[in-house]
Design a protein around this motif. Structure first.
Motif, short mmCIF file in Angstrom:
data_model
loop_
_atom_site.label_atom_id
_atom_site.label_comp_id
_atom_site.label_asym_id
_atom_site.label_seq_id
_atom_site.Cartn_x
_atom_site.Cartn_y
_atom_site.Cartn_z
N TRP A 38 0.88 -1.22 0.07
CA TRP A 38 -0.06 -0.06 0.05
C TRP A 38 0.95 1.22 -0.06
O TRP A 38 0.50 2.14 -0.58
CB TRP A 38 -1.03 -0.07 1.32
CG TRP A 38 -0.21 0.20 2.50
CD1 TRP A 38 0.36 -0.63 3.21
CD2 TRP A 38 0.13 1.53 3.20
NE1 TRP A 38 0.97 -0.19 4.48
CE2 TRP A 38 0.80 1.13 4.33
CE3 TRP A 38 -0.30 2.81 2.88
CZ2 TRP A 38 1.15 2.34 5.13
CZ3 TRP A 38 0.19 3.85 3.72
CH2 TRP A 38 0.82 3.35 5.04
N THR A 200 -11.64 4.13 11.52
CA THR A 200 -11.14 3.00 10.63
C THR A 200 -11.58 3.75 9.53
O THR A 200 -12.52 4.08 9.27
CB THR A 200 -11.95 1.76 10.86
OG1 THR A 200 -11.76 1.22 12.16
CG2 THR A 200 -11.61 0.76 9.95
N SER A 202 -10.87 2.93 4.84
CA SER A 202 -10.57 2.01 3.95
C SER A 202 -9.76 2.59 2.87
O SER A 202 -10.25 3.90 2.37
CB SER A 202 -11.82 1.56 3.22
OG SER A 202 -12.34 0.69 4.04
N THR A 206 -5.23 -1.22 1.49
CA THR A 206 -5.30 -1.47 2.81
C THR A 206 -6.55 -0.85 3.63
O THR A 206 -7.17 -0.06 3.18
CB THR A 206 -3.73 -1.08 3.45
OG1 THR A 206 -3.62 -1.63 4.83
CG2 THR A 206 -3.64 0.51 3.60
N THR A 207 -6.51 -1.25 4.99
CA THR A 207 -7.43 -0.58 5.96
C THR A 207 -6.51 0.00 6.98
O THR A 207 -5.81 -0.31 7.61
CB THR A 207 -8.33 -1.55 6.46
OG1 THR A 207 -9.23 -2.34 5.54
CG2 THR A 207 -9.21 -1.16 7.52
#
Length: 215
Positions: A38, A200, A202, A206-207
């Motif tokens: 990422w 969180t 997204s 990746t998260t």
């Protein structure tokens, strides 16, 4: 207020922060680079290495934020070198060439003394043999009111987590199953250490998860 932070640290879906069997050809262990895919595609990463291009979306935003207000870093020896045991001279100067990406003082935890190493771009590596607590005191002093970033590896982050001195963590959870390597949280109860998830997001690859200690 100065904080002790873990930022943009990549882990697999099954919780590993590095692969096994680190060596010169596998600086993050076997398959370890997969955790950071990422980051490698971002404009921030390309610019760090004197290249142009790269993605400018959410992942890039988090990559840029990870360097904000950082006044000093702490690294484990394996994050600096694949060499084990006493230093063999001073020929090894890190994985990053003449201009490392830190641009601040960096305190490297090691059992073997070595003189400080000044690199281009404002990075100076200090090799600390007196343990994590002493390294953190030195890093806070060097940071001069800015944050101290615990850069890894896994064992170093675990030491500072169990010591209760990390204020917040930004984890980049990559869509990878490692199955082996260095597990970040095995045996550590984050809730008992006062951490709660607060955000969180997204990204493209990746998260991103932010956890902080309760005030």
């Amino acid at each position: 207020m100065s904080k002790v932070r873990v930022v943009a640290f990549s882990i697999s879906l099954d919780g590993f922060g590095a692969g096994p069997r680190q060596d010169l050809n596998n600086p993050l262990g076997v398959r370890g680079l997969e955790l950071h895919a990422w980051f490698f595609g971002t404009e921030a990463f390309k610019k760090m290495h004197g290249q142009s291009g790269g993605a400018t979306g959410i992942d890039n935003d988090f990559a840029l934020q990870s360097f904000e207000n950082v006044g000093a870093w702490i690294l484990g020896r394996n994050m600096f070198s694949p060499v084990r045991g006493p230093w063999e001279g001073d020929s090894w100067k890190g994985w990053w060439g003449d201009t490392p990406p830190y641009h601040t003082p960096v305190f490297v935890l090691t059992h073997h003394a070595r003189p400080s190493l000044t690199m281009e771009g404002g990075t100076t590596f200090h090799f600390v043999t007196d343990g994590p607590e002493y390294a953190l005191r030195q890093a806070k002093e060097a940071a001069n009111g800015k944050d101290v970033r615990i850069g890894g590896g896994v064992s170093v982050i675990r030491q500072y987590l169990t010591a209760g001195v990390i204020d917040e963590m930004h984890l980049a959870i990559s869509p990878v199953l490692m199955g082996e390597g260095e597990h970040l949280f095995s045996g550590i109860n984050l809730a008992q250490h006062g951490f709660v998830p607060v955000k969180t997001v997204s990204g493209e690859n990746t998260t991103h998860v932010l956890i902080k200690k309760n005030a």
